[in-house]
Design an enzyme around this catalytic site. Structure first.
Site, PDB file in Angstrom:
ATOM      1  N   GLU A  42       0.835  -1.211   0.000  1.00  0.00           N
ATOM      2  CA  GLU A  42       0.000   0.000   0.000  1.00  0.00           C
ATOM      3  C   GLU A  42       0.864   1.253   0.000  1.00  0.00           C
ATOM      4  OE1 GLU A  42      -3.065  -0.226  -0.589  1.00  0.00           O
ATOM      5  OE2 GLU A  42      -3.521  -2.298  -0.065  1.00  0.00           O
TER       6      GLU A  42
ATOM      7  N   ARG B  48       0.175   3.606  -3.213  1.00  0.00           N
ATOM      8  CA  ARG B  48      -0.594   4.828  -2.915  1.00  0.00           C
ATOM      9  C   ARG B  48       0.337   6.002  -2.612  1.00  0.00           C
ATOM     10  NH1 ARG B  48      -6.332   2.766  -0.382  1.00  0.00           N
ATOM     11  NH2 ARG B  48      -5.930   0.557  -0.647  1.00  0.00           N
TER      12      ARG B  48
ATOM     13  N   ASP C 120      -2.809 -10.206  -9.118  1.00  0.00           N
ATOM     14  CA  ASP C 120      -3.115  -9.247 -10.182  1.00  0.00           C
ATOM     15  C   ASP C 120      -1.986  -8.306 -10.621  1.00  0.00           C
ATOM     16  OD1 ASP C 120      -3.379  -8.106  -7.653  1.00  0.00           O
ATOM     17  OD2 ASP C 120      -5.426  -7.413  -7.927  1.00  0.00           O
TER      18      ASP C 120
ATOM     19  N   GLU D 166     -11.313  -1.358 -11.339  1.00  0.00           N
ATOM     20  CA  GLU D 166     -10.726  -2.190 -12.403  1.00  0.00           C
ATOM     21  C   GLU D 166     -11.566  -2.244 -13.675  1.00  0.00           C
ATOM     22  OE1 GLU D 166     -11.047  -3.181  -9.212  1.00  0.00           O
ATOM     23  OE2 GLU D 166      -8.980  -3.295  -8.503  1.00  0.00           O
TER      24      GLU D 166
HETATM   25  C1  DMJ Z   1      -6.296  -0.416  -5.423  1.00  0.00           C
HETATM   26  O1  DMJ Z   1      -5.577  -0.075  -4.292  1.00  0.00           O
HETATM   27  C2  DMJ Z   1      -5.375  -0.886  -6.519  1.00  0.00           C
HETATM   28  O2  DMJ Z   1      -6.051  -0.839  -7.728  1.00  0.00           O
HETATM   29  C3  DMJ Z   1      -4.855  -2.278  -6.265  1.00  0.00           C
HETATM   30  O3  DMJ Z   1      -4.126  -2.752  -7.355  1.00  0.00           O
HETATM   31  C4  DMJ Z   1      -6.003  -3.229  -5.976  1.00  0.00           C
HETATM   32  N1  DMJ Z   1      -6.889  -2.742  -4.962  1.00  0.00           N
HETATM   33  C5  DMJ Z   1      -7.364  -1.383  -5.056  1.00  0.00           C
HETATM   34  C6  DMJ Z   1      -8.575  -1.190  -5.923  1.00  0.00           C
HETATM   35  O4  DMJ Z   1      -9.440  -2.213  -6.029  1.00  0.00           O
END
Ligand code: DMJ
Length: 450
Positions: free
Chosen positions: A83, A87, A216, A356
């Site tokens: 995170e 972020r 992912d 997404e």
């Molecule tokens: C976000 O923090 C990012 O897109 C991450 O890759 C996956 N989770 C959240 C959104 O769903």
């Protein structure tokens, strides 16, 4: 964005997030594992969207907040490395790339250099996912098991930091663990790894295969890193192609286009103990857009490109109709496709403001120019206006199949960073954050291709 961000400014400025119903700050973002506590996450996550949407007054106030309040040597709590990377580091680097204001790069460097210990602590170079600020220690009791999304989502941010500082250290640290994982698994006939591996050996520690949660952005970053480096190192592109091929071979679930989804659809299911189950989560829906991005950059050509495009379009159908064809028009978190009955069953009916599907709509729209993708995005936007808008900001909802299920009282910082930015981009020309000049990290923070 005005309503969402100004509400946050009014009720929760400096806290990580806003609770839109309670009109109170939310002090801890629970992402993967540990939270980020009081890092002003919504400010940093919003900066690149504010800039893109010409909201310069809010951007300038954010810059002042960053200058006066964001110090990584003062926090006492632990944070998630993942995170913090996507972020905070991603948000700061994008704010720098967009505005040219040096303070953002200085803060990114301060954070990035404190995060390095998490790479250096392990012999394989595969990182420790729990970040301790400001002590700068790794937690050697964390155990030896790590998931690939956590260890693989570093290339863009640490690569960008190296490029901007002219210091290879960060990029080398991010690349080392991933090259190690590849070398350790080279003999295996499949490129797609399971969700978990051992940190010290890089070998599989799970028999679950998915492109959704816990995997992912590992896949997502391979092609984006190739693009970010001006396609100079094909190693990353080749890894991506091998993995996408594996997804198509092993995880592909085909629907015959009746019942709930009135069009042809395909998606990437989950394999466990060798058997494939047709479960789709919202996270997995980054993939149609990621494939479209690869195609826009000619990552594959000829028949393979046609096969990829066909899959991306059908998976887009599965994402939009499977998740969003609900009473409210909001998307559920995951569904199960009952192949015998040919029907969609929501597994987790909550709406968490996730980006997404909209991200993939943007990429497919830019690839094909088909305005159907804009229409789908518009109806998602209207559903958000109808069911999520509160007096203060926007919330998620508890059950997308019930118009009266109520709010979850959370305005996610990624709603500001990603969901609203991608909605905006869907209706802007392709010169707005052109994909020839920018690459988006997994939190939709645009990094300039240098
Ligand atoms: C976000 O923090 C990012 O897109 C991450 O890759 C996956 N989770 C959240 C959104 O769903």
């Amino acid at each position: 964005m005005h309503h969402a961000f100004n509400s946050y400014e009014h009720y929760a400025y400096g806290a990580d997030e806003l609770r839109p119903l309670s009109k109170l700050p939310r002090r801890n973002v629970n992402g993967a594992g540990l939270g980020l506590s009081d890092f002003g996450v919504s400010i940093i996550d919003a900066m690149s969207t504010l800039y893109t949407l010409n909201m310069f007054e809010e951007f300038d106030r954010g810059q002042v907040w960053v200058e006066e309040n964001l110090f990584f040597d003062k926090r006492k709590t632990e944070a998630s490395f993942f995170e913090a990377t996507i972020r905070l580091l991603g948000g700061l680097l994008a704010a720098y790339d967009l505005s040219g204001e040096r303070v953002f790069l200085d803060k990114a460097e301060d954070l990035g250099s404190r995060m390095m210990v998490n790479f250096l602590g392990s012999e394989s170079g595969i990182l420790y996912p729990n970040l301790k600020l400001p002590q700068g220690q790794i937690n050697i009791d964390e155990g030896d098991r790590v998931n690939l999304a956590e260890v693989g989502t570093t290339l863009l941010e640490f690569g960008a930091l190296s490029q901007r500082l002219g210091n290879e250290t960060y990029k080398e640290a991010a690349e080392r663990g991933l090259r190690f994982i590849h070398a350790a698994n080279k003999g295996s006939h499949e490129a797609l790894l399971p969700t978990h591996i051992f940190r010290e050996t890089g070998l599989p520690d799970s028999d679950q295969y998915t492109v959704g949660a816990e995997y992912d952005s590992y896949l997502e970053y391979l092609i984006k890193y190739w693009i970010m480096n001006k396609k100079r190192d094909d190693f990353w592109r080749d890894r991506w192609v091998a993995m996408v091929d594996d997804v198509l071979d092993r995880l592909r679930v085909k629907g015959n286009g009746t019942a709930a989804i009135a069009v042809e659809f395909e998606f990437a299911g989950t394999e466990e103990n060798g058997s494939l189950s047709p479960v789709m989560d919202h996270f997995a829906c980054f993939l149609p857009g990621n494939i479209a991005l690869g195609l826009l950059h000619d990552a594959v050509k000829g028949e393979k490109a046609e096969e990829y495009e066909s899959f991306a379009k059908k998976m887009m159908n599965a994402c939009y109709f499977g998740l969003y064809n609900t009473t409210t028009g909001l998307g559920c978190q995951s569904y199960y496709y009952d192949q015998d009955e040919d029907k969609i069953v929501p597994n987790d009916p909550s709406y968490k403001q996730r980006p997404e599907v909209i991200e993939s709509l943007v990429m497919l729209y830019r690839l094909t120019g088909n305005d159907l993708y804009q229409q789908w995005g518009w109806s998602i936007f209207q559903a958000i206006e109808k069911y999520c808008k509160q007096e203060a900001g926007y919330s998620g909802v508890l059950d997308v199949t019930d118009e009266n299920s109520g709010s979850d009282d959370e305005q996610q910082s990624f709603f500001l960073a990603e969901t609203l930015k991608y909605l905006y981009l869907l209706f802007m020309g392709e010169d707005t954050l052109s994909l020839d000049e920018w690459v988006f990290n997994t939190e939709a923070h645009p990094l300039r291709i240098m």
